[in-house]
Design an enzyme around this catalytic site. Structure first.
Site, PDB file in Angstrom:
ATOM      1  N   THR A  32     -23.664 -35.382  13.056  1.00 16.56           N
ATOM      2  CA  THR A  32     -23.543 -37.086  12.067  1.00 16.56           C
ATOM      3  C   THR A  32     -24.935 -37.241  12.051  1.00 16.56           C
ATOM      4  O   THR A  32     -25.858 -37.624  12.221  1.00 16.56           O
ATOM      5  CB  THR A  32     -22.975 -37.807  13.797  1.00 16.56           C
ATOM      6  OG1 THR A  32     -21.573 -37.717  13.666  1.00 16.56           O
ATOM      7  CG2 THR A  32     -22.791 -39.144  12.733  1.00 16.56           C
ATOM      8  N   SER A  34     -27.521 -38.591   8.140  1.00  7.57           N
ATOM      9  CA  SER A  34     -27.992 -38.674   6.540  1.00  7.57           C
ATOM     10  C   SER A  34     -27.993 -37.294   6.627  1.00  7.57           C
ATOM     11  O   SER A  34     -27.135 -36.619   4.980  1.00  7.57           O
ATOM     12  CB  SER A  34     -28.543 -39.586   6.206  1.00  7.57           C
ATOM     13  OG  SER A  34     -30.065 -38.909   6.785  1.00  7.57           O
ATOM     14  N   GLY A  86     -28.246 -32.682  12.572  1.00  7.87           N
ATOM     15  CA  GLY A  86     -29.721 -33.688  12.563  1.00  7.87           C
ATOM     16  C   GLY A  86     -30.289 -33.967  13.933  1.00  7.87           C
ATOM     17  O   GLY A  86     -30.029 -33.939  15.089  1.00  7.87           O
ATOM     18  N   ALA A  87     -31.588 -34.826  13.627  1.00  9.72           N
ATOM     19  CA  ALA A  87     -32.030 -35.093  14.833  1.00  9.72           C
ATOM     20  C   ALA A  87     -33.533 -36.656  14.349  1.00  9.72           C
ATOM     21  O   ALA A  87     -33.279 -36.634  13.077  1.00  9.72           O
ATOM     22  CB  ALA A  87     -33.070 -34.250  15.601  1.00  9.72           C
ATOM     23  N   ASP A  88     -33.053 -37.223  15.828  1.00 10.21           N
ATOM     24  CA  ASP A  88     -33.945 -38.161  15.217  1.00 10.21           C
ATOM     25  C   ASP A  88     -35.320 -37.744  15.978  1.00 10.21           C
ATOM     26  O   ASP A  88     -36.553 -38.262  15.852  1.00 10.21           O
ATOM     27  CB  ASP A  88     -33.700 -39.352  16.414  1.00 10.21           C
ATOM     28  CG  ASP A  88     -32.432 -40.174  15.761  1.00 10.21           C
ATOM     29  OD1 ASP A  88     -32.171 -40.274  14.656  1.00 10.21           O
ATOM     30  OD2 ASP A  88     -31.310 -39.887  16.437  1.00 10.21           O
ATOM     31  N   GLU A 107     -21.557 -35.675  19.889  1.00 14.58           N
ATOM     32  CA  GLU A 107     -22.425 -34.713  19.735  1.00 14.58           C
ATOM     33  C   GLU A 107     -22.995 -33.529  21.067  1.00 14.58           C
ATOM     34  O   GLU A 107     -22.752 -32.912  20.769  1.00 14.58           O
ATOM     35  CB  GLU A 107     -23.998 -34.856  19.311  1.00 14.58           C
ATOM     36  CG  GLU A 107     -23.876 -36.312  17.367  1.00 14.58           C
ATOM     37  CD  GLU A 107     -24.959 -36.551  17.335  1.00 14.58           C
ATOM     38  OE1 GLU A 107     -25.638 -36.990  17.870  1.00 14.58           O
ATOM     39  OE2 GLU A 107     -25.447 -37.103  16.410  1.00 14.58           O
TER      40      GLU A 107
HETATM   41  C1  5RP Z   1     -26.207 -39.448  15.074  1.00 15.21           C
HETATM   42  C2  5RP Z   1     -27.656 -38.043  15.271  1.00 15.21           C
HETATM   43  C3  5RP Z   1     -28.294 -37.825  14.140  1.00 15.21           C
HETATM   44  O1  5RP Z   1     -28.149 -36.533  14.043  1.00 15.21           O
HETATM   45  C4  5RP Z   1     -29.815 -38.517  13.941  1.00 15.21           C
HETATM   46  O2  5RP Z   1     -29.778 -39.904  14.346  1.00 15.21           O
HETATM   47  C5  5RP Z   1     -30.651 -37.962  12.657  1.00 15.21           C
HETATM   48  O3  5RP Z   1     -29.956 -38.926  11.315  1.00 15.21           O
HETATM   49  P1  5RP Z   1     -30.369 -38.057  10.231  1.00 15.21           P
HETATM   50  O4  5RP Z   1     -29.978 -37.142   9.814  1.00 15.21           O
HETATM   51  O5  5RP Z   1     -30.056 -39.519   9.503  1.00 15.21           O
HETATM   52  O6  5RP Z   1     -31.711 -38.648  10.082  1.00 15.21           O
HETATM   53  O7  5RP Z   1     -27.745 -38.252  15.970  1.00 15.21           O
HETATM   54  O8  5RP Z   1     -26.156 -39.690  16.339  1.00 15.21           O
END
Ligand code: 5RP
Length: 224
Positions: A32, A34, A86-88, A107
């Site tokens: 989930t 972008s 993805g990841a933060d 996730e």
């Molecule tokens: C969502 C997540 C996303 O993987 C994380 O927030 C990264 O998001 P983005 O690809 O938009 O930078 O953990 O719950």
């Protein structure tokens, strides 16, 4: 390169990573956010090469379905060969903070069922120590204040993410000012608080492969 271009580059790299392994009965685990969205968009033209996907959020499920990709219930699938998300934040051990999009619990569940977790991230997500990004914690609504008090005891500055309800009907607390020395141990300690559904540390089950978008290309790190 812009951050969006770096995200697109890692989405392309993830397609290259999984494409040789696609079979008619393959069900992919899909994350989930972008970056995951860019990966989903690239799956559209490949939809006849695999069976479908399990999604970690309602939003990703809708996006997959709009491209004609069948979305399955995880309970009807069992293991998935790949989970792409993805990841933060991500560190050198491929441990992550996730949940900026509030999808952390699903996730983590899909990641637990994945043989291989491929993390796709632009270079800004790479850190030496996890914790600059506020750590999300999904909580049962009636436990929110109790959990917040327990998080303060662990050293965090918990902030209720107002107006957000997860796909599971729960709430999110974000832990600010919370640099994490031992991610696996902190993941377990927070999960042990009554009322916590899960937290956004993906340390006990981190990624197996990191595709990190940098201005000079996509850097691939594989731990397993
Ligand atoms: C969502 C997540 C996303 O993987 C994380 O927030 C990264 O998001 P983005 O690809 O938009 O930078 O953990 O719950």
């Amino acid at each position: 390169m812009t951050q969006d271009e770096l995200k697109a580059a890692v989405a392309d790299a993830a397609v290259k990573e999984i494409e040789p392994h696609l079979e008619k009965d393959t069900v992919l685990g899909i994350g989930t956010g972008s970056t995951a969205n860019l990966f989903i968009d690239r799956l559209g033209p490949l939809r006849d090469r695999f069976k479908g996907a399990v999604a970690s959020s309602e939003a990703s499920a809708k996006r997959l379905q709009a491209l004609g990709i069948e979305v399955f219930e995880l309970n009807n699938v069992g293991d998935v060969p790949f989970y792409i998300d993805g990841a933060d934040e991500v560190n050198a051990n491929l441990q992550m903070i996730k949940g900026g999009g509030a999808a952390l619990t699903r996730e983590k569940i899909v990641a637990a069922c994945a043989k291989r977790f491929i993390c796709i991230a632009d270079g800004s997500k790479y850190v030496n120590q996890l914790g600059n990004f506020p750590l999300p914690v999904e909580v049962i609504p009636m436990a929110r204040s109790y959990v917040a008090r327990e998080l303060v005891k662990l050293g965090a500055d918990p902030v209720y993410r107002q107006g957000v309800v997860t796909d599971n009907g729960n709430q999110i607390i974000d832990c600010f000012d919370f640099m994490i020395d031992d991610p696996a141990s902190m993941e377990a300690r927070i999960n042990a608080i009554v009322g916590v559904v899960t937290n956004g540390l993906f340390a006990q089950r981190g990624a197996d492969v990191l595709l990190l978008g940098k201005t000079d290309g996509v850097e691939r790190t594989a731990l397993r």
